[in-house]
Write a protein that holds these residues in place. Sequence first.
Motif, PDB file in Angstrom:
ATOM      1  N   VAL A  31       0.669  -1.219   0.005  1.00  0.00           N
ATOM      2  CA  VAL A  31      -0.041   0.021  -0.022  1.00  0.00           C
ATOM      3  C   VAL A  31       0.978   1.357  -0.040  1.00  0.00           C
ATOM      4  O   VAL A  31       0.364   2.234  -0.480  1.00  0.00           O
ATOM      5  CB  VAL A  31      -0.899  -0.032   1.116  1.00  0.00           C
ATOM      6  N   THR A  32       2.057   1.194   0.590  1.00  0.00           N
ATOM      7  CA  THR A  32       3.129   2.433   0.467  1.00  0.00           C
ATOM      8  C   THR A  32       3.472   2.489  -0.816  1.00  0.00           C
ATOM      9  O   THR A  32       3.951   3.809  -0.872  1.00  0.00           O
ATOM     10  CB  THR A  32       4.147   1.828   1.716  1.00  0.00           C
ATOM     11  N   GLU A  33       3.188   1.896  -1.891  1.00  0.00           N
ATOM     12  CA  GLU A  33       3.779   1.994  -3.073  1.00  0.00           C
ATOM     13  C   GLU A  33       2.702   2.633  -3.969  1.00  0.00           C
ATOM     14  O   GLU A  33       2.688   2.521  -5.334  1.00  0.00           O
ATOM     15  CB  GLU A  33       4.420   0.936  -3.816  1.00  0.00           C
ATOM     16  N   ILE A  34       1.686   3.418  -3.470  1.00  0.00           N
ATOM     17  CA  ILE A  34       0.754   3.753  -4.194  1.00  0.00           C
ATOM     18  C   ILE A  34       0.887   5.641  -3.968  1.00  0.00           C
ATOM     19  O   ILE A  34       1.005   6.061  -2.822  1.00  0.00           O
ATOM     20  CB  ILE A  34      -0.933   3.574  -3.502  1.00  0.00           C
ATOM     21  N   ALA A  35       0.589   6.160  -5.341  1.00  0.00           N
ATOM     22  CA  ALA A  35       0.969   7.697  -5.129  1.00  0.00           C
ATOM     23  C   ALA A  35      -0.079   8.683  -5.807  1.00  0.00           C
ATOM     24  O   ALA A  35      -0.400   8.031  -7.193  1.00  0.00           O
ATOM     25  CB  ALA A  35       2.373   7.793  -5.797  1.00  0.00           C
ATOM     26  N   TRP A  36      -0.596   9.259  -5.224  1.00  0.00           N
ATOM     27  CA  TRP A  36      -1.831  10.282  -5.794  1.00  0.00           C
ATOM     28  C   TRP A  36      -1.209  11.702  -5.837  1.00  0.00           C
ATOM     29  O   TRP A  36      -0.971  12.063  -4.835  1.00  0.00           O
ATOM     30  CB  TRP A  36      -2.924   9.953  -5.073  1.00  0.00           C
ATOM     31  N   GLN A  37      -1.038  12.156  -6.684  1.00  0.00           N
ATOM     32  CA  GLN A  37      -0.561  13.463  -7.062  1.00  0.00           C
ATOM     33  C   GLN A  37      -1.602  14.546  -7.618  1.00  0.00           C
ATOM     34  O   GLN A  37      -1.622  14.660  -8.737  1.00  0.00           O
ATOM     35  CB  GLN A  37       0.809  13.555  -7.826  1.00  0.00           C
ATOM     36  N   PRO A  38      -2.461  14.958  -7.007  1.00  0.00           N
ATOM     37  CA  PRO A  38      -3.711  15.861  -7.412  1.00  0.00           C
ATOM     38  C   PRO A  38      -3.225  17.040  -8.301  1.00  0.00           C
ATOM     39  O   PRO A  38      -4.125  17.377  -8.987  1.00  0.00           O
ATOM     40  CB  PRO A  38      -4.410  16.220  -6.054  1.00  0.00           C
ATOM     41  N   ALA A  39      -2.315  17.697  -7.859  1.00  0.00           N
ATOM     42  CA  ALA A  39      -1.800  18.758  -8.561  1.00  0.00           C
ATOM     43  C   ALA A  39      -1.406  18.492  -9.894  1.00  0.00           C
ATOM     44  O   ALA A  39      -1.484  19.209 -10.991  1.00  0.00           O
ATOM     45  CB  ALA A  39      -0.851  19.521  -7.687  1.00  0.00           C
ATOM     46  N   LYS A  40      -0.833  17.244 -10.088  1.00  0.00           N
ATOM     47  CA  LYS A  40      -0.399  16.791 -11.503  1.00  0.00           C
ATOM     48  C   LYS A  40      -1.423  15.892 -12.128  1.00  0.00           C
ATOM     49  O   LYS A  40      -1.224  15.457 -13.239  1.00  0.00           O
ATOM     50  CB  LYS A  40       0.934  16.085 -11.360  1.00  0.00           C
ATOM     51  N   ARG A  41      -2.502  15.671 -11.601  1.00  0.00           N
ATOM     52  CA  ARG A  41      -3.718  14.910 -11.896  1.00  0.00           C
ATOM     53  C   ARG A  41      -3.146  13.447 -12.471  1.00  0.00           C
ATOM     54  O   ARG A  41      -3.298  12.793 -13.273  1.00  0.00           O
ATOM     55  CB  ARG A  41      -4.350  15.598 -13.347  1.00  0.00           C
ATOM     56  N   ARG A  42      -2.203  13.186 -11.501  1.00  0.00           N
ATOM     57  CA  ARG A  42      -1.588  11.619 -11.774  1.00  0.00           C
ATOM     58  C   ARG A  42      -1.652  10.735 -10.595  1.00  0.00           C
ATOM     59  O   ARG A  42      -1.615  11.098  -9.349  1.00  0.00           O
ATOM     60  CB  ARG A  42      -0.026  11.962 -12.077  1.00  0.00           C
ATOM     61  N   PHE A  43      -1.804   9.420 -10.939  1.00  0.00           N
ATOM     62  CA  PHE A  43      -1.979   8.491  -9.938  1.00  0.00           C
ATOM     63  C   PHE A  43      -0.978   7.394 -10.363  1.00  0.00           C
ATOM     64  O   PHE A  43      -0.964   6.922 -11.716  1.00  0.00           O
ATOM     65  CB  PHE A  43      -3.479   7.771  -9.871  1.00  0.00           C
ATOM     66  N   ALA A  44      -0.307   6.783  -9.620  1.00  0.00           N
ATOM     67  CA  ALA A  44       0.679   5.683 -10.031  1.00  0.00           C
ATOM     68  C   ALA A  44       0.977   4.571  -8.831  1.00  0.00           C
ATOM     69  O   ALA A  44       0.736   4.850  -7.655  1.00  0.00           O
ATOM     70  CB  ALA A  44       2.245   6.581 -10.260  1.00  0.00           C
ATOM     71  N   LEU A  45       1.356   3.408  -9.471  1.00  0.00           N
ATOM     72  CA  LEU A  45       1.534   2.526  -8.702  1.00  0.00           C
ATOM     73  C   LEU A  45       2.908   1.899  -9.191  1.00  0.00           C
ATOM     74  O   LEU A  45       3.073   1.767 -10.165  1.00  0.00           O
ATOM     75  CB  LEU A  45       0.560   1.193  -8.794  1.00  0.00           C
TER      76      LEU A  45
END
Length: 158
Positions: free
Chosen positions: A38-52
Amino acid sequence: MTDAKFEDAREAPLNLGAEDEDDLKVISSLVQDSVFPVTEIAWQPAKRRFALLLNRFRWEDLPAAERGAHDPERVRSLLVFENVQGVASQGVDRADKDLILSLLSVAFEPGEDGTGDIHLILAGDGAIRLSVEAIEVRLKDVTRPYRAPSGKAPRHPD
């Protein structure tokens, strides 16, 4: 002249993109049974990017493993979603830093004018929904393949 086969492919890292629902189905088949903390989930709202950052099973290499060329393999891969307007989840406790998730599939539910929701279906009734303006997904292997810890390909009950 004969058709190309998986066995003919060179061992190169994947670097694929998806811009429509058909492309996304290909990505889904390649990330099936990926595992990630779960620690390898990244949500970057300012960049509108979600990554795993996934530990992806190398389904594309399974024919070689079945022939005995080597053991089944996994590889670390980035799965990145662009144009993400919102994220929601169920069955994902971000506070549990030891939680390991298993990705079963990625699907698109169309909305209006190319918008829609991308659903990441997880084992154990978990799910992540990404509301997107358009499909723009990248899958990129970022390490060399390594022997799958189980030494086996994932199996699903019929």
